[in-house]
Design an enzyme around this catalytic site. Structure first.
Site, PDB file in Angstrom:
ATOM      1  N   LYS A 119       2.219  -3.627   1.245  1.00  0.00           N
ATOM      2  CA  LYS A 119       2.400  -4.977   1.791  1.00  0.00           C
ATOM      3  C   LYS A 119       2.469  -6.030   0.691  1.00  0.00           C
ATOM      4  O   LYS A 119       3.167  -7.028   0.844  1.00  0.00           O
ATOM      5  CB  LYS A 119       1.272  -5.312   2.777  1.00  0.00           C
ATOM      6  CG  LYS A 119       1.401  -4.508   4.063  1.00  0.00           C
ATOM      7  CD  LYS A 119       0.687  -5.143   5.227  1.00  0.00           C
ATOM      8  CE  LYS A 119       1.077  -4.395   6.499  1.00  0.00           C
ATOM      9  NZ  LYS A 119       0.457  -4.923   7.696  1.00  0.00           N
ATOM     10  N   LYS A 202       7.999   3.563   7.308  1.00  0.00           N
ATOM     11  CA  LYS A 202       7.393   3.495   8.638  1.00  0.00           C
ATOM     12  C   LYS A 202       8.031   2.381   9.475  1.00  0.00           C
ATOM     13  O   LYS A 202       8.321   1.310   8.962  1.00  0.00           O
ATOM     14  CB  LYS A 202       5.902   3.198   8.455  1.00  0.00           C
ATOM     15  CG  LYS A 202       5.102   3.071   9.710  1.00  0.00           C
ATOM     16  CD  LYS A 202       3.645   2.749   9.406  1.00  0.00           C
ATOM     17  CE  LYS A 202       3.353   1.262   9.392  1.00  0.00           C
ATOM     18  NZ  LYS A 202       3.456   0.597  10.685  1.00  0.00           N
ATOM     19  N   LYS A 205       6.185  -3.594  13.080  1.00  0.00           N
ATOM     20  CA  LYS A 205       6.533  -4.814  13.796  1.00  0.00           C
ATOM     21  C   LYS A 205       6.825  -5.955  12.838  1.00  0.00           C
ATOM     22  O   LYS A 205       7.509  -6.900  13.190  1.00  0.00           O
ATOM     23  CB  LYS A 205       5.477  -5.175  14.830  1.00  0.00           C
ATOM     24  CG  LYS A 205       4.070  -5.395  14.321  1.00  0.00           C
ATOM     25  CD  LYS A 205       3.195  -5.902  15.475  1.00  0.00           C
ATOM     26  CE  LYS A 205       2.088  -4.937  15.829  1.00  0.00           C
ATOM     27  NZ  LYS A 205       1.039  -4.868  14.806  1.00  0.00           N
TER      28      LYS A 205
HETATM   29  P1  ATP Z   1       2.293  -4.537  10.694  1.00  0.00           P
HETATM   30  O1  ATP Z   1       3.672  -4.280  10.174  1.00  0.00           O
HETATM   31  O2  ATP Z   1       1.993  -5.986  10.929  1.00  0.00           O
HETATM   32  O3  ATP Z   1       1.218  -3.843   9.895  1.00  0.00           O
HETATM   33  P2  ATP Z   1       2.296  -2.339  12.557  1.00  0.00           P
HETATM   34  O4  ATP Z   1       3.524  -2.071  13.355  1.00  0.00           O
HETATM   35  O5  ATP Z   1       2.012  -1.473  11.371  1.00  0.00           O
HETATM   36  O6  ATP Z   1       2.289  -3.880  12.146  1.00  0.00           O
HETATM   37  P3  ATP Z   1      -0.506  -2.350  13.278  1.00  0.00           P
HETATM   38  O7  ATP Z   1      -1.077  -3.417  14.132  1.00  0.00           O
HETATM   39  O8  ATP Z   1      -0.740  -2.453  11.792  1.00  0.00           O
HETATM   40  O9  ATP Z   1       1.065  -2.275  13.555  1.00  0.00           O
HETATM   41  O10 ATP Z   1      -1.015  -0.939  13.763  1.00  0.00           O
HETATM   42  C1  ATP Z   1      -1.463  -0.720  15.100  1.00  0.00           C
HETATM   43  C2  ATP Z   1      -1.523   0.767  15.403  1.00  0.00           C
HETATM   44  O11 ATP Z   1      -0.193   1.287  15.518  1.00  0.00           O
HETATM   45  C3  ATP Z   1      -2.220   1.598  14.333  1.00  0.00           C
HETATM   46  O12 ATP Z   1      -2.982   2.612  14.975  1.00  0.00           O
HETATM   47  C4  ATP Z   1      -1.085   2.209  13.564  1.00  0.00           C
HETATM   48  O13 ATP Z   1      -1.446   3.440  12.946  1.00  0.00           O
HETATM   49  C5  ATP Z   1      -0.070   2.431  14.676  1.00  0.00           C
HETATM   50  N1  ATP Z   1       1.282   2.430  14.150  1.00  0.00           N
HETATM   51  C6  ATP Z   1       1.906   1.396  13.526  1.00  0.00           C
HETATM   52  N2  ATP Z   1       3.140   1.740  13.172  1.00  0.00           N
HETATM   53  C7  ATP Z   1       3.303   3.039  13.557  1.00  0.00           C
HETATM   54  C8  ATP Z   1       4.387   3.977  13.459  1.00  0.00           C
HETATM   55  N3  ATP Z   1       5.529   3.626  12.886  1.00  0.00           N
HETATM   56  N4  ATP Z   1       4.198   5.208  13.974  1.00  0.00           N
HETATM   57  C9  ATP Z   1       3.033   5.567  14.571  1.00  0.00           C
HETATM   58  N5  ATP Z   1       1.981   4.733  14.690  1.00  0.00           N
HETATM   59  C10 ATP Z   1       2.113   3.480  14.189  1.00  0.00           C
HETATM   60 MG    MG Z   2       0.319  -1.910  10.116  1.00  0.00          MG
END
Ligand code: ATP
Ligand code: MG
Length: 340
Positions: A119, A202, A205
């Site tokens: 990040k 990955k 969002k």
């Molecule tokens: P950001 O980019 O702001 O970090 P994010 O999409 O990674 O957002 P988080 O809020 O950080 O979302 O993570 C919430 C949950 O979703 C966590 O349990 C994380 O492991 C899961 N998660 C996030 N992205 C993925 C993905 N691509 N595949 C599977 N699980 C995911």
């Molecule tokens: Mg995340």
């Protein structure tokens, strides 16, 4: 000292840092609902707004994203009468224990966290101190409820391992067996959903490219378009899973299909062996629309009544606080802080 056995309890959280993605659904939300419905452990789910502000958030958007995420939890099957559902900043214990853990965790541990490196990128001198300290707050999120099981996507494994190290160090430093050493629970066919544009990254969002992800609020046309444009290779689908080695984009689409259909990746490959992506992608798009559209419809319905969402969050915060408060008070006493 006698081994303390902690009552099993589940905790997990999601940041209101943007709209929910298919990755969040398959890696987290869907599994949160299944865990709740198994009913063998109490479940606590949190909208982690204090984590979201480690990167600047527009205040109005953060407000909206918090309510929308709450709606996303409920639409994905989290029942606020069965699980505790609330936002992090409404329960002071997270910040209070987070500070103690800032003093337990070591700088070197934090420097090894791959999420921070990803990040912060090349800009690591200019990101917030909060982004660096994030894993200590995450440890507090879990341990302030004495949670023992943490369902997460693969990307969060390292953070849960750090939480274990913090729990162990706190217990050792103060000669207590106060905190449980929680287990990451990483299961299913899609614990790491990859970007649709780059099979080595990955799906997130917060990714600047909307084409990299499927949002839970995307309509059928948007889902179909994103899957059609998803990066793949020119080869047909192989006969067996081994044939997907070195083909991360193809592997990702197969995993998504498997997780959405409840099949294993091997079964999906067997079903589509020898077929081109021209056939597989429309089938995947239909499946995704079929599974996601009821969720997005329910989310928009819930979003029409923000006051009801706020009531649900306030009720959840009260229940969460009732568990967290005595644990924080005891942690203060153990540390020797007067006034708890
Ligand atoms: P950001 O980019 O702001 O970090 P994010 O999409 O990674 O957002 P988080 O809020 O950080 O979302 O993570 C919430 C949950 O979703 C966590 O349990 C994380 O492991 C899961 N998660 C996030 N992205 C993925 C993905 N691509 N595949 C599977 N699980 C995911
Ligand atoms: Mg995340």
């Amino acid at each position: 000292m006698a081994e303390v056995v902690h009552t099993p309890r589940v905790f997990s959280g999601i940041q209101p840092s943007g709209g929910l993605t298919l990755g969040n659904y398959l890696g987290a939300l869907k599994r949160f609902g299944e865990t709740q419905d198994r009913g063998d452990m109490p479940t606590i789910y949190c909208i982690v707004d204090m984590h979201a502000i480690t990167v600047w958030q527009d205040p109005e958007k953060l407000n909206r994203a918090t309510r929308e995420l709450t709606a996303g939890f409920i639409a994905s099957g989290i029942d606020p009468t069965k699980s505790i559902l609330f936002n992090q900043s409404a329960v002071p214990g997270h910040a209070q224990l987070g500070w103690i853990f800032n003093c337990v965790a070591r700088l070197g541990w934090m420097q090894r966290m791959t999420q921070f490196k990803d990040k912060a990128g090349k800009n690591s001198e200019n990101v917030s101190l909060g982004l660096f300290a994030y894993p200590a707050l995450m440890a507090a999120d879990i341990l302030v409820y004495h949670a023992t099981h943490v369902p997460v996507g693969e990307d969060q494994k390292q953070h849960v391992e750090l939480t274990r190290d913090i729990a162990i160090k706190f217990n050792n430093d103060y000669g207590v067996e106060f905190f449980p050493v929680p287990e990451p629970v990483i299961e299913g066919a899609a614990t790491r959903v990859m970007s649709l544009r780059d099979g080595t990254k990955k799906m997130s969002k917060s990714d600047p490219s909307d084409m990299s992800r499927i949002n839970l609020t995307d309509d059928a046309d948007a889902i179909a378009k994103k899957i059609k444009k998803a990066k793949t290779d020119p080869e047909p689908l192989p006969e067996t899973l081994e044939g997907l080695e070195g083909r991360p984009e193809a592997r990702n689409l197969v995993n998504i299909y498997a997780a959405l259909s409840g099949k294993t990746a091997a079964e999906v490959v067997a079903e589509y062996a020898g077929q081109q992506f021209g056939t597989f992608k429309p089938a995947l798009a239909d499946l995704a629309v079929d599974r996601l559209s009821p969720i997005s419809t329910e989310m928009s319905r819930l979003m029409q009544d923000p006051a009801e969402i706020d009531r649900i969050l306030a009720h959840g915060a009260e229940q969460a606080n009732a568990i967290a408060e005595p644990i924080v008070r005891r942690a203060y006493q153990i540390v020797g802080m007067v006034g708890a």
